[in-house]
Design an enzyme around this catalytic site. Structure first.
Site, PDB file in Angstrom:
ATOM      1  N   ARG A   1       0.819  -1.091  -0.132  1.00 44.52           N
ATOM      2  CA  ARG A   1       0.004  -0.233   0.039  1.00 44.52           C
ATOM      3  C   ARG A   1       1.079   1.085   0.057  1.00 44.52           C
ATOM      4  O   ARG A   1       1.632   1.580   1.137  1.00 44.52           O
ATOM      5  CB  ARG A   1      -0.826  -0.052   1.196  1.00 44.52           C
ATOM      6  CG  ARG A   1      -2.092   1.224   1.241  1.00 44.52           C
ATOM      7  CD  ARG A   1      -2.901   0.901   2.468  1.00 44.52           C
ATOM      8  NE  ARG A   1      -3.840   1.837   2.867  1.00 44.52           N
ATOM      9  CZ  ARG A   1      -4.966   1.790   2.352  1.00 44.52           C
ATOM     10  NH1 ARG A   1      -5.353   0.898   1.501  1.00 44.52           N
ATOM     11  NH2 ARG A   1      -5.899   2.750   2.644  1.00 44.52           N
TER      12      ARG A   1
ATOM     13  N   HIS B   1      -6.252   0.826  -7.513  1.00 45.22           N
ATOM     14  CA  HIS B   1      -6.864   0.138  -6.301  1.00 45.22           C
ATOM     15  C   HIS B   1      -7.425  -1.136  -6.534  1.00 45.22           C
ATOM     16  O   HIS B   1      -8.544  -1.240  -6.539  1.00 45.22           O
ATOM     17  CB  HIS B   1      -7.673   1.013  -5.132  1.00 45.22           C
ATOM     18  CG  HIS B   1      -7.531   0.673  -3.942  1.00 45.22           C
ATOM     19  ND1 HIS B   1      -7.142  -0.794  -3.300  1.00 45.22           N
ATOM     20  CD2 HIS B   1      -8.323   1.157  -2.876  1.00 45.22           C
ATOM     21  CE1 HIS B   1      -7.394  -0.759  -2.141  1.00 45.22           C
ATOM     22  NE2 HIS B   1      -8.066   0.268  -1.832  1.00 45.22           N
TER      23      HIS B   1
ATOM     24  N   GLN C   1      -9.613  -3.501  -4.381  1.00 45.17           N
ATOM     25  CA  GLN C   1     -10.981  -2.827  -4.115  1.00 45.17           C
ATOM     26  C   GLN C   1     -12.037  -2.905  -5.141  1.00 45.17           C
ATOM     27  O   GLN C   1     -13.059  -3.189  -4.790  1.00 45.17           O
ATOM     28  CB  GLN C   1     -10.597  -1.430  -3.921  1.00 45.17           C
ATOM     29  CG  GLN C   1     -11.874  -0.401  -3.595  1.00 45.17           C
ATOM     30  CD  GLN C   1     -12.457  -0.847  -2.187  1.00 45.17           C
ATOM     31  OE1 GLN C   1     -12.029  -0.603  -0.933  1.00 45.17           O
ATOM     32  NE2 GLN C   1     -13.706  -1.130  -2.178  1.00 45.17           N
TER      33      GLN C   1
ATOM     34  N   ASP D   1     -16.454   8.260  -3.255  1.00 42.26           N
ATOM     35  CA  ASP D   1     -15.398   7.922  -2.699  1.00 42.26           C
ATOM     36  C   ASP D   1     -14.964   9.644  -1.913  1.00 42.26           C
ATOM     37  O   ASP D   1     -15.680  10.458  -2.468  1.00 42.26           O
ATOM     38  CB  ASP D   1     -14.016   7.775  -3.346  1.00 42.26           C
ATOM     39  CG  ASP D   1     -13.032   7.264  -2.458  1.00 42.26           C
ATOM     40  OD1 ASP D   1     -12.825   7.412  -1.232  1.00 42.26           O
ATOM     41  OD2 ASP D   1     -11.754   6.911  -3.203  1.00 42.26           O
TER      42      ASP D   1
ATOM     43  N   CYS E   1     -16.015   3.249  -0.968  1.00 43.05           N
ATOM     44  CA  CYS E   1     -14.949   2.377  -0.616  1.00 43.05           C
ATOM     45  C   CYS E   1     -14.385   2.503   0.877  1.00 43.05           C
ATOM     46  O   CYS E   1     -13.826   1.834   1.419  1.00 43.05           O
ATOM     47  CB  CYS E   1     -13.796   2.441  -1.650  1.00 43.05           C
ATOM     48  SG  CYS E   1     -13.224   4.234  -1.746  1.00 43.05           S
TER      49      CYS E   1
ATOM     50  N   ARG F   1     -13.824  -7.358   0.884  1.00 42.53           N
ATOM     51  CA  ARG F   1     -12.360  -7.080   0.910  1.00 42.53           C
ATOM     52  C   ARG F   1     -11.653  -8.241   1.334  1.00 42.53           C
ATOM     53  O   ARG F   1     -10.848  -8.837   0.718  1.00 42.53           O
ATOM     54  CB  ARG F   1     -11.847  -5.801   1.663  1.00 42.53           C
ATOM     55  CG  ARG F   1     -12.695  -4.733   1.126  1.00 42.53           C
ATOM     56  CD  ARG F   1     -11.976  -4.133   0.063  1.00 42.53           C
ATOM     57  NE  ARG F   1     -10.416  -3.881   0.160  1.00 42.53           N
ATOM     58  CZ  ARG F   1      -9.961  -2.708   0.582  1.00 42.53           C
ATOM     59  NH1 ARG F   1     -10.873  -1.733   1.254  1.00 42.53           N
ATOM     60  NH2 ARG F   1      -8.695  -2.215   0.856  1.00 42.53           N
TER      61      ARG F   1
END
Length: 301
Positions: free
Chosen positions: A100, A127, A130, A220, A259, A287
């Site tokens: 990450r 991502h 995700q 988001d 998300c 996830r």
């Protein structure tokens, strides 16, 4: 050896296999308790995390493996020693690298110099896991993906890019309703649009919230992680793109997604996030199952 760096790496059949495996793991996790027995991974995070860290650590555990968390939030990756040397060292000990990171280039270097699969757990550009969890959630609630229309509202970012990539491959029509100049990456959009044609779907970018018609509304935060811009300073620009009861009604949306983490009553209202069309926490749960599936596919048994 396969990596998950952008999401472009996999075919439609491979995406569907990842989703199907995640669904099976969700239904009967004990069946997969020894899939990664004796295997390990380095979980390297330059950014803070709740969902991504927790679910990757638990994914290793539930598959019988072990994830070693490396806190890199002081930004030493590539400073104390080169990223190449960092990767070469870790690959002598672990079977995968989960990153990450701030820069997509960091993941590419880890893959370039390493000898184990590298998994993008978020970068400035993508991502991908995700997006896989998102589309697993859509399929759970709507019963299909092909032909579904998803509209992303707000600021084009790494999540937007990955929704476009995965959506194009899975046959989802993906709209991005964003302020002028705040769209997704142009090159990502162009490449994904070509793939969308092959799978009978369409990707669009437009600016008018009144034109939104969708099965799925998605948003988001308006300010990406690591950007210290105060939310109130961009409120005027983005408030027309807020997901609220009026937009849900006018768009015809069946479900609403985010998300997370959410800034409630900025990009999404409390009423919507806590309402009966919200699948935000199903999305977060998924996830875990997607991470289990991806790890099981990429790490050699």
């Amino acid at each position: 050896m396969r990596h998950l760096l952008t999401g472009f790496e996999f075919t439609q059949d491979e995406y569907l296999d990842i989703l199907d495996t995640a669904a099976a793991m969700k239904k009967d996790p004990k069946k997969y308790a020894h899939v990664l027995e004796g295997k390990s991974g380095a979980i390297m995070f330059e950014k803070p995390s709740l969902r991504t860290r927790t679910t990757f650590e638990l994914a290793f555990y539930r598959l019988g493996g072990h994830g070693v968390y490396l806190d890199l939030q002081n930004g030493e990756l590539g400073k104390r020693e080169t990223i190449g040397d960092y990767s070469r060292n870790l690959c002598r000990w672990v079977d995968s690298l989960v990153g990450r990171v701030f820069s997509q280039r960091t993941l590419e270097e880890l893959a370039q110099y390493g000898s184990v699969p590298v998994i993008n757990a978020l970068s400035d550009m993508y991502h991908p896991a995700q997006a896989m969890a998102d589309y697993l959630t859509v399929r759970e609630h709507l019963g299909k993906l092909q032909g579904v229309k998803l509209c992303y509202m707000g600021d084009g970012n790494n999540v937007t890019n990955s929704l476009l990539v995965a959506g194009a491959i899975l046959g989802v029509n993906v709209d991005c309703c964003v302020p002028e100049g705040c769209g997704p990456d142009v090159q990502v959009f162009a490449k994904a649009s070509e793939i969308a044609k092959e799978h009978g779907c369409q990707l669009r970018v437009f600016n008018d919230p009144k034109a939104v018609r969708a099965d799925v509304l998605y948003t988001d935060t308006w300010v990406s992680m690591g950007d210290n811009t105060p939310l109130d300073s961009v409120k005027k620009k983005y408030m027309p793109y807020q997901i609220n009861d009026a937009l849900v009604a006018s768009s015809g949306a069946q479900i609403v997604m985010h998300c997370l983490p959410a800034h409630r009553n900025y990009e999404i209202t409390d009423e919507v996030m806590d309402g009966n069309k919200s699948v935000v926490f199903d999305e977060a749960e998924n996830r875990l199952h997607i991470h289990m599936s991806v790890l099981s596919k990429l790490i050699k048994a």
